[in-house]
Design an enzyme around this catalytic site. Structure first.
Site, PDB file in Angstrom:
ATOM      1  N   CYS A   1      81.983  47.287  16.823  1.00 32.35           N
ATOM      2  CA  CYS A   1      82.083  48.629  17.073  1.00 32.35           C
ATOM      3  C   CYS A   1      83.161  49.654  16.397  1.00 32.35           C
ATOM      4  CB  CYS A   1      81.906  49.021  18.464  1.00 32.35           C
ATOM      5  SG  CYS A   1      83.460  48.609  19.250  1.00 32.35           S
TER       6      CYS A   1
ATOM      7  N   CYS B   1      90.425  53.894  22.128  1.00 35.27           N
ATOM      8  CA  CYS B   1      89.325  54.358  21.319  1.00 35.27           C
ATOM      9  C   CYS B   1      88.860  55.646  22.034  1.00 35.27           C
ATOM     10  CB  CYS B   1      87.942  53.544  21.749  1.00 35.27           C
ATOM     11  SG  CYS B   1      86.399  53.882  21.078  1.00 35.27           S
TER      12      CYS B   1
ATOM     13  N   GLU C   1      90.230  48.436  30.714  1.00 35.69           N
ATOM     14  CA  GLU C   1      89.929  49.659  30.687  1.00 35.69           C
ATOM     15  C   GLU C   1      89.688  50.354  31.833  1.00 35.69           C
ATOM     16  OE1 GLU C   1      86.060  50.335  28.139  1.00 35.69           O
ATOM     17  OE2 GLU C   1      85.890  51.920  29.440  1.00 35.69           O
TER      18      GLU C   1
ATOM     19  N   THR D   1      83.237  52.219  29.442  1.00 33.16           N
ATOM     20  CA  THR D   1      82.234  52.365  28.394  1.00 33.16           C
ATOM     21  C   THR D   1      81.333  51.281  28.182  1.00 33.16           C
ATOM     22  OG1 THR D   1      84.066  51.384  27.059  1.00 33.16           O
ATOM     23  CG2 THR D   1      83.995  53.952  27.263  1.00 33.16           C
TER      24      THR D   1
ATOM     25  N   SER E   1      83.864  39.585  27.780  1.00 37.56           N
ATOM     26  CA  SER E   1      83.564  40.675  26.926  1.00 37.56           C
ATOM     27  C   SER E   1      82.505  41.428  27.824  1.00 37.56           C
ATOM     28  CB  SER E   1      83.169  40.351  25.627  1.00 37.56           C
ATOM     29  OG  SER E   1      82.286  41.415  25.196  1.00 37.56           O
ATOM     30  N   SER E   2      82.835  42.644  28.584  1.00 37.05           N
ATOM     31  CA  SER E   2      81.829  43.184  29.400  1.00 37.05           C
ATOM     32  C   SER E   2      80.588  43.604  28.568  1.00 37.05           C
ATOM     33  CB  SER E   2      82.503  44.605  29.970  1.00 37.05           C
ATOM     34  OG  SER E   2      81.437  45.229  30.497  1.00 37.05           O
ATOM     35  N   ASN E   3      80.638  44.193  27.383  1.00 37.76           N
ATOM     36  CA  ASN E   3      79.542  44.465  26.701  1.00 37.76           C
ATOM     37  C   ASN E   3      78.621  43.480  26.510  1.00 37.76           C
ATOM     38  OD1 ASN E   3      79.494  44.348  23.557  1.00 37.76           O
ATOM     39  ND2 ASN E   3      81.460  44.570  24.282  1.00 37.76           N
TER      40      ASN E   3
ATOM     41  N   SER F   1      82.769  43.031  20.250  1.00 42.90           N
ATOM     42  CA  SER F   1      84.191  42.437  19.684  1.00 42.90           C
ATOM     43  C   SER F   1      83.785  41.372  18.794  1.00 42.90           C
ATOM     44  CB  SER F   1      85.181  42.088  20.867  1.00 42.90           C
ATOM     45  OG  SER F   1      84.364  41.633  21.952  1.00 42.90           O
TER      46      SER F   1
HETATM   47  S1  SF4 Z   1      82.830  49.298  23.037  1.00 42.00           S
HETATM   48 FE1  SF4 Z   1      84.835  50.254  23.651  1.00 42.00          FE
HETATM   49  S2  SF4 Z   1      86.012  50.080  21.738  1.00 42.00           S
HETATM   50 FE2  SF4 Z   1      83.899  49.819  21.143  1.00 42.00          FE
HETATM   51  S3  SF4 Z   1      83.195  52.225  20.727  1.00 42.00           S
HETATM   52 FE3  SF4 Z   1      82.941  51.667  22.783  1.00 42.00          FE
HETATM   53  S4  SF4 Z   1      84.545  52.486  23.866  1.00 42.00           S
HETATM   54 FE4  SF4 Z   1      85.164  52.029  21.788  1.00 42.00          FE
END
Ligand code: SF4
Length: 399
Positions: free
Chosen positions: A58, A147, A177, A245, A313-315, A381
């Site tokens: 990202c 970020c 975070e 986020t 990695s949460s996302n 990531s």
């Molecule tokens: S995932 Fe985290 S580092 Fe990536 S754009 Fe979103 S807030 Fe920013």
């Protein structure tokens, strides 16, 4: 005696062009460029891969990694540290170690020994207010890669604290975070926070708001997720929602609505504006990656999904949750997880986001005969070269 003044870099270090080639060599992939140009599809023999239209690095991660390389180049001969993982990807962190960047979280390192000759890179997900103050007081040169989307969450949480609202943070209490975001609430004496993980925890808090409840049981249930001195009878009277986020957007929105409804039930519609606030603080990159995988699964019917990214990695974990609702899904860290056409190492979807002790090996993951359709995505990531290597490995199994 006054503390030395820290030098803080927040907008790069004038070394962007100098490190561009190095970054491309370390993280780009010509194969992925070709897949993008071929309508996000790769075909070879009996293998068809559909790649999500938004995946991988990202903007925040791109920038953080770029600044780390710039810092190494800008300060030759000085010790350059990261406070911990720059992002949740083991490959990227190991590359940075091999560049000579030291991790304060590694055994033998000691942040207390840092001083004005040391350079410290702050990660994309930020650090706590206390950690920032300590590094500043030590006079370190700081390269702050926090970020902008995380800063936006902090802005909302600080405003809640200023206005006497408790920040209800949808996030993982141990995630860097979320810890950093929660610390922002304590910038004001009346600031309070409560971290909730999911709908189930939100439901417990909403029940308490509606009917009060067992105060001691509440404090025990949320121990470690509350600001110091939290009193649910006092601190749930005015609440504002925020989130890490990288959470599942649909869940964050639902949780916001649960709190709105609980506050309305308790205090009435007319009082809602003075007692409840919400901002959608899921970042656009997280949202785009979640939307892209939903779209992929609406338009294609893969035999399985591979989701690539660090196990902490949460996302990435949330992308795997979305996929697993629709199709057999494997969350893998890297191409090494693809052991053979029969065996795969992976993190079970829904397991805690942690790096240790959760991987399992499954058999029979790839259909042995006929056309194989694989859906593919990667967390924010995960660099492109890792995604490209996964495709090459799949190709080798389906030849
Ligand atoms: S995932 Fe985290 S580092 Fe990536 S754009 Fe979103 S807030 Fe920013």
């Amino acid at each position: 005696m006054s503390s030395p003044q820290p030098l803080i870099f927040r907008k790069g270090l004038d070394m962007k062009e100098a490190v561009a080639g190095e970054l491309a060599a370390a993280y780009d992939s010509a194969l992925i460029d070709r897949v993008r140009a071929s309508d996000f599809q790769f075909t070879s023999g009996r293998l068809i891969v559909h790649l999500a239209r938004e995946f991988g690095f990202c903007y925040g991660v791109d920038r953080a990694v770029d600044y780390a390389y710039q810092a190494r180049r800008r300060f030759p001969g000085r010790n350059v540290f990261l406070t911990g993982e720059i992002i949740h990807n083991p490959y990227v962190n190991d590359r940075l170690r091999s560049e000579g960047i030291r991790f304060l979280s590694d055994p033998g390192e000691n942040a207390d020994r840092l001083g004005k000759d040391d350079v410290v890179i702050l990660p994309a997900f930020g650090v706590t207010v206390r950690e920032m103050a300590r590094l500043s007081n030590q006079g370190c040169t700081l390269v702050d890669t926090t970020c902008g989307s995380v800063l936006n969450v902090w802005k909302n949480v600080v405003r809640y604290a200023q206005d006497g609202f408790t920040a209800i943070i949808h996030g993982k209490v141990k995630h860097e975070e979320t810890r950093a975001t929660a610390s922002q609430a304590l910038k004001y004496p009346q600031g309070r926070y409560l971290v909730i993980l999911d709908r189930a925890e939100a439901a417990i808090v909403c029940d308490y708001i509606r009917t009060d409840g067992d105060r001691a049981a509440f404090l025990e249930r949320f121990e470690g997720a509350l600001s110091p001195g939290f009193d649910p009878d006092r601190d749930l009277q005015r609440v504002g929602c925020a989130n890490q986020t990288t959470m599942l957007m649909s869940e964050s929105l639902e949780i916001g609505e649960m709190f709105r409804s609980a506050m309305r039930d308790r205090y009435g519609e007319a009082a809602l504006a003075s007692r409840f606030r919400a901002f959608d603080t899921i970042c656009s990159a997280t949202q785009e990656r979640q939307d892209a995988v939903i779209a992929l699964l609406e338009h294609q019917t893969p035999d399985l999904m591979l989701v690539i990214g660090g196990y902490n990695s949460s996302n990435t974990c949330n992308l795997a949750r979305i996929c697993a609702d629709k199709v057999r899904t494997y969350h893998i860290a890297d191409p090494e997880c693809l052991l053979s056409g029969d065996e795969i190492r992976h993190r079970p979807v829904g397991a805690p986001s942690t790096t240790s002790g959760i991987e399992e090996t499954s058999r029979g993951w790839l259909p042995p005969n006929g056309t194989v359709v694989v859906g593919l995505t990667a967390g924010a990531s995960t660099p492109n070269n890792i995604v490209g290597e996964v495709i090459r490995k799949l190709e080798s199994f389906c030849g």
